[in-house]
Every structure is written in C-alpha cells, then in structure tokens.
Write an enzyme that holds these catalytic residues in place. Structure first.
Site, PDB file in Angstrom:
ATOM      1  CE1 TYR A 178      -3.616   2.574   0.982  1.00 21.61           C
ATOM      2  CE2 TYR A 178      -2.198   3.147   2.930  1.00 21.61           C
ATOM      3  CZ  TYR A 178      -3.281   3.390   2.249  1.00 21.61           C
ATOM      4  OH  TYR A 178      -3.980   4.512   2.595  1.00 21.61           O
ATOM      5  CE  LYS A 231      -3.282   6.126  -0.703  1.00 23.01           C
ATOM      6  NZ  LYS A 231      -4.186   6.491  -1.265  1.00 23.01           N
TER       7      LYS A 231
HETATM    8  N1  LIG Z   1      -8.415   6.350   6.859  1.00 18.73           N
HETATM    9  C1  LIG Z   1      -7.311   6.730   7.082  1.00 18.73           C
HETATM   10  O1  LIG Z   1      -6.886   6.519   8.182  1.00 18.73           O
HETATM   11  C2  LIG Z   1      -6.403   7.086   6.124  1.00 18.73           C
HETATM   12  C3  LIG Z   1      -5.248   7.703   6.376  1.00 18.73           C
HETATM   13  C4  LIG Z   1      -4.364   8.133   5.395  1.00 18.73           C
HETATM   14  C5  LIG Z   1      -4.760   8.226   4.308  1.00 18.73           C
HETATM   15  N2  LIG Z   1      -5.946   7.757   3.661  1.00 18.73           N
HETATM   16  C6  LIG Z   1      -6.285   8.094   2.102  1.00 18.73           C
HETATM   17  O2  LIG Z   1      -7.665   8.770   2.324  1.00 18.73           O
HETATM   18  C7  LIG Z   1      -8.166   8.151   1.083  1.00 18.73           C
HETATM   19  C8  LIG Z   1      -9.598   7.807   1.577  1.00 18.73           C
HETATM   20  O3  LIG Z   1      -9.555   6.966   2.648  1.00 18.73           O
HETATM   21  P1  LIG Z   1     -10.961   6.603   3.438  1.00 18.73           P
HETATM   22  O4  LIG Z   1     -10.566   6.133   4.710  1.00 18.73           O
HETATM   23  O5  LIG Z   1     -12.051   7.603   3.259  1.00 18.73           O
HETATM   24  O6  LIG Z   1     -11.433   5.263   2.689  1.00 18.73           O
HETATM   25  P2  LIG Z   1     -13.039   4.617   1.981  1.00 18.73           P
HETATM   26  O7  LIG Z   1     -13.960   5.089   3.194  1.00 18.73           O
HETATM   27  O8  LIG Z   1     -12.409   3.274   2.182  1.00 18.73           O
HETATM   28  O9  LIG Z   1     -13.260   5.276   0.765  1.00 18.73           O
HETATM   29  C9  LIG Z   1     -12.631   4.809  -0.301  1.00 18.73           C
HETATM   30  C10 LIG Z   1     -13.451   5.514  -1.468  1.00 18.73           C
HETATM   31  O10 LIG Z   1     -12.683   4.846  -2.802  1.00 18.73           O
HETATM   32  C11 LIG Z   1     -13.627   4.270  -3.550  1.00 18.73           C
HETATM   33  N3  LIG Z   1     -13.199   3.283  -4.423  1.00 18.73           N
HETATM   34  C12 LIG Z   1     -12.211   2.258  -4.327  1.00 18.73           C
HETATM   35  N4  LIG Z   1     -11.954   1.754  -5.230  1.00 18.73           N
HETATM   36  C13 LIG Z   1     -12.819   2.128  -6.369  1.00 18.73           C
HETATM   37  C14 LIG Z   1     -13.057   1.700  -7.685  1.00 18.73           C
HETATM   38  N5  LIG Z   1     -12.184   0.776  -8.378  1.00 18.73           N
HETATM   39  N6  LIG Z   1     -13.620   2.685  -8.505  1.00 18.73           N
HETATM   40  C15 LIG Z   1     -14.295   3.470  -7.867  1.00 18.73           C
HETATM   41  N7  LIG Z   1     -14.342   3.854  -6.538  1.00 18.73           N
HETATM   42  C16 LIG Z   1     -13.532   3.393  -5.767  1.00 18.73           C
HETATM   43  C17 LIG Z   1     -14.460   3.501  -2.619  1.00 18.73           C
HETATM   44  O11 LIG Z   1     -15.861   3.272  -3.364  1.00 18.73           O
HETATM   45  P3  LIG Z   1     -16.921   2.181  -2.621  1.00 18.73           P
HETATM   46  O12 LIG Z   1     -17.893   2.905  -1.570  1.00 18.73           O
HETATM   47  O13 LIG Z   1     -17.745   1.785  -4.020  1.00 18.73           O
HETATM   48  O14 LIG Z   1     -16.157   1.161  -1.963  1.00 18.73           O
HETATM   49  C18 LIG Z   1     -14.778   4.639  -1.389  1.00 18.73           C
HETATM   50  O15 LIG Z   1     -15.773   5.310  -1.620  1.00 18.73           O
HETATM   51  C19 LIG Z   1      -7.406   6.947   0.396  1.00 18.73           C
HETATM   52  O16 LIG Z   1      -7.022   7.472  -0.646  1.00 18.73           O
HETATM   53  C20 LIG Z   1      -6.725   6.787   1.632  1.00 18.73           C
HETATM   54  O17 LIG Z   1      -5.543   6.076   0.847  1.00 18.73           O
HETATM   55  C21 LIG Z   1      -6.901   7.170   4.689  1.00 18.73           C
END
Ligand SMILES: NC(=O)c1ccc[n+]([C@@H]2O[C@H](COP(=O)([O-])OP(=O)(O)OC[C@H]3O[C@@H](n4cnc5c(N)ncnc54)[C@H](OP(=O)(O)O)[C@@H]3O)[C@@H](O)[C@H]2O)c1
Length: 353
Positions: free
Chosen positions: A165, A169
């Site tokens: 992962y 990134k």
């Molecule tokens: N959560 C954390 O602690 C954290 C920390 C650092 C960075 N980030 C980054 O922040 C961003 C958002 O994280 P989050 O926690 O909000 O994640 P999340 O709730 O899992 O949301 C990810 C979104 O991406 C969509 N997605 C994934 N694959 C897809 C595809 N093939 N086509 C279209 N949509 C797709 C998902 O759609 P579905 O709803 O259909 O699944 C979901 O809406 C990510 O880039 C992550 O790497 C997160």
C-alpha cells in the site's frame, strides 16, 4: 454521475467552525461555478470532502464505483473528456487496516497503482487545472526522525506489513511530481496521519486502529464484559486527524497557491495508544479495565508528521480528539450499533496504520 450545485464559497468563513485564518490574497482558485470532481465520494474522507465543498459554489462531480470504476482506464478517460472537471480531489483508493494490508498486498498494490494512473494521467490529458492526491503517512520510512518532514520520503525502509500500500502511495506522489516537472501540471499530494470520523469503516478485521478500538469498546460495554483487550503494550503513539479537518485543509490547499508538491497535513501532536483507548472508553461509556496483549505486535512506535509547511500556509485543525471521537461514536451508533456483535474477547490491533 451526480452533479450537485452548491452555494458560493465564502473565503472569510470557509473553515471548519469558521476557524481558518487564511487571507483573501492567498486564494488563487475560486470554486464558484467550477466543476470539481471528488473521487471516492462515498467513503469516509470523500463524504467529508463533499460536506466541506457544500458552501463552495462549485458543481460537484461525483461518481460511484458502479457509475465509473476507476480501475477501468478507458472509462476514466472517456468520463474525464466528456465532463471536463477543472479541479480534482483524488481520494478514491483501496483502503484497509493492518490485517487487510497484510493479507491482500497484491490487491492493494495493483488496484491503487491502476486507479492513480488512470486518474492522474487522465486528468493531465483532459486538461485539469489542479489535482490533489491523497497519500498516507505509511509512505514514510519506519526509522524517520520525528516529527517527520516531507523530505524524509524515500530515505529508508518501510513497514513490511503495509509496504505494498505504501509503495502504491509513493508512486502516486512521484507521479504527481513527474507530471508537474514534465508537463507543468499543478498536481499536489498530501500526507495525512490516521484519520477518523463519520463514515469510518468498523469492520472487525478491516478497520483502522481508532475504529477498531471504538467498536470493541462498544461491544464490551454492551456485553457487560469487564476487560477490553488492546493489542500491543499501549505505548506506540499515533497522530489522529478528524476527516472534516482534513477535508477543509484539502479545500484550503486547492484554493491557495501551493508552493510545494507535497504537504503533510496532521494535527501537530500524537498520543499513546493507551491515551486514545482511554478517551474511547470515556466517550463510549465503557467502564471496565483496558488490558494490553503484549504478545501482539506494537506496529510502528511513532509517526508524527511535521506540519510546518501546511501551517505556514495558514491552515490549522479545529476539532479536538475528545470532541471528534465523541462525534465518531454517535455516527457509529447511528450506522452500526445494531449489527455490531457483543464479543469483546478477540482484542483490537494497536498496530493499525
Ligand atoms: N482512513 C485513513 O486513516 C487514511 C489515512 C491516510 C490516508 N488515507 C487515504 O484517504 C483516502 C480515503 O480514505 P477513506 O478512509 O475515506 O477510505 P474509504 O472510506 O474506504 O473510501 C474509499 C473510496 O474509494 C472508492 N473506491 C475504491 N476503489 C474504487 C474503484 N475501483 N472505483 C471507484 N471507486 C473506488 C470506494 O468506493 P466504494 O464506496 O464503492 O467502496 C470508497 O468510496 C484514500 O486515498 C486513503 O488511502 C486514509
């Protein structure tokens, strides 16, 4: 595709609780009437981004996975050329906790490399004015000195459990840099710490550390269990940022003239897992003992971000951990309490990223 017209972006009062302090002069991008694509808008950060942009006056372009699979290069290219967004918040990605990362590394690497390549290259080809890519603090080496400045990227080894992962990134950050250098594209990356807030994933195996402890504290309370078991010894430190704070920082960076191609966006301090667990016990009403399973891994001991760059732009977070976690628990109760089981015996991994 959903297109949503929101109201005018008020520069004077655009921050969370009105606490942003940037000046009108710093704003180079006004979103009023502009097309803004938010990828992953149904996820935790994506939905916070939609909330943050609600007062921006932008036309928000939002595509669910069913409407546009970001893994499908041709579909992404066609969609971008047909819809011509001016700004892109690239948030959508395959996301998960340490268990998911340890068991599905090929999926994390392949899907995130593919999604990023499609969106970033597509944005360049469609003439997008500015793109903001969301990376992660796991991109930094495990031995980086604290607090971690942006130039620590690519200077040392990565945590083996989430390396796939993290590499995806890092590739996204480097792709934005490469398009900047070769094509003059205004593509910027950000590195947030551990995120939490409304819309978090509370899956028993696939959640991050905060959501995992919160779910198990709730389950322990409901089951009347006297002990909540947390993996590790409680001493690793984690920096938490509420998603609404991050979304407002992203709007802020998109609107201002960002000098750098990479910004850490953290809250400026970290807490021991034991402190986080205590606050979660308090907000969930769990009154039993918090025990630490020393036989389980601690994960990275510390990864505090150096916030100097983003602070110098004038941004600062507004939501305390206590208030934010209390709100997260209300969201958990509204969405998940009925389905959450009452088995608190399995423990919660502290090593989640
Ligand atoms: N959560 C954390 O602690 C954290 C920390 C650092 C960075 N980030 C980054 O922040 C961003 C958002 O994280 P989050 O926690 O909000 O994640 P999340 O709730 O899992 O949301 C990810 C979104 O991406 C969509 N997605 C994934 N694959 C897809 C595809 N093939 N086509 C279209 N949509 C797709 C998902 O759609 P579905 O709803 O259909 O699944 C979901 O809406 C990510 O880039 C992550 O790497 C997160």
């Amino acid at each position: 595709m959903l297109v949503n017209e929101a109201s005018f972006f008020s520069v004077e009062n655009s921050g969370c609780n009105g606490q942003f302090n940037y000046q009108v002069d710093d704003v180079v991008n006004d979103f009023k009437g502009k097309k803004v694509w938010i990828t992953g808008h149904r996820g935790m950060l994506g939905s916070a981004m939609v909330r943050s942009m609600a007062d921006s006056g932008a036309y928000l372009l939002m595509t669910s996975r069913v409407e546009l699979d970001l893994l499908d290069r041709d579909a992404v290219m066609d969609w971008l050329h047909a819809n011509q967004p001016e700004f892109v918040f690239h948030i959508g990605a395959k996301v998960g906790g340490i268990f998911a990362n340890a068991t599905l590394p090929a999926d994390f690497l392949f899907e995130n490399l593919s999604i990023q390549s499609n969106v970033i290259d597509g944005a360049y080809r469609a003439g997008v004015r500015k793109l903001l890519f969301v990376a992660s603090n796991c991109t930094y080496p495990t031995n980086a000195s604290q607090p971690i400045a942006e130039d620590a990227l690519l200077t040392g080894p990565l945590d083996g459990n989430i390396r796939a992962y993290a590499v995806s990134k890092i590739a996204g950050i480097e792709m934005c840099r490469a398009y900047r250098r070769q094509h003059g594209s205004d593509f910027v990356s950000i590195i947030p710490p551990n995120l939490y807030g409304p819309g978090d994933n509370y899956h028993p195996q696939h959640s991050h550390v905060v959501a995992g402890i919160l779910r198990r504290a709730h389950e322990a309370k409901m089951a009347g269990v006297k002990e909540l078991v947390v993996w590790g010894d409680g001493t690793p430190r984690r920096e938490l940022l509420h998603v609404d704070d991050l979304a407002n920082a992203m709007k802020f960076i998109m609107a201002t003239d960002a000098e750098h191609d990479l910004y850490n966006v953290g809250c400026g301090h970290d807490m021991a897992i034991s402190q986080i667990a205590s606050i979660i016990a308090e907000v969930t009403g769990f009154t039993g003992a918090i025990e630490y399973d020393h036989s389980k891994p601690n994960g990275t001991m510390r990864k505090l971000l150096d916030n100097t760059r983003v602070s110098s732009l004038g941004w600062k977070p507004a939501i305390s951990e206590r208030d934010g976690l209390a709100g997260a628990y209300r969201d958990f109760l509204a969405r998940h309490a009925a389905e959450a089981g009452t088995d608190a015996s399995a423990g919660t991994a502290a090593g989640g990223h």
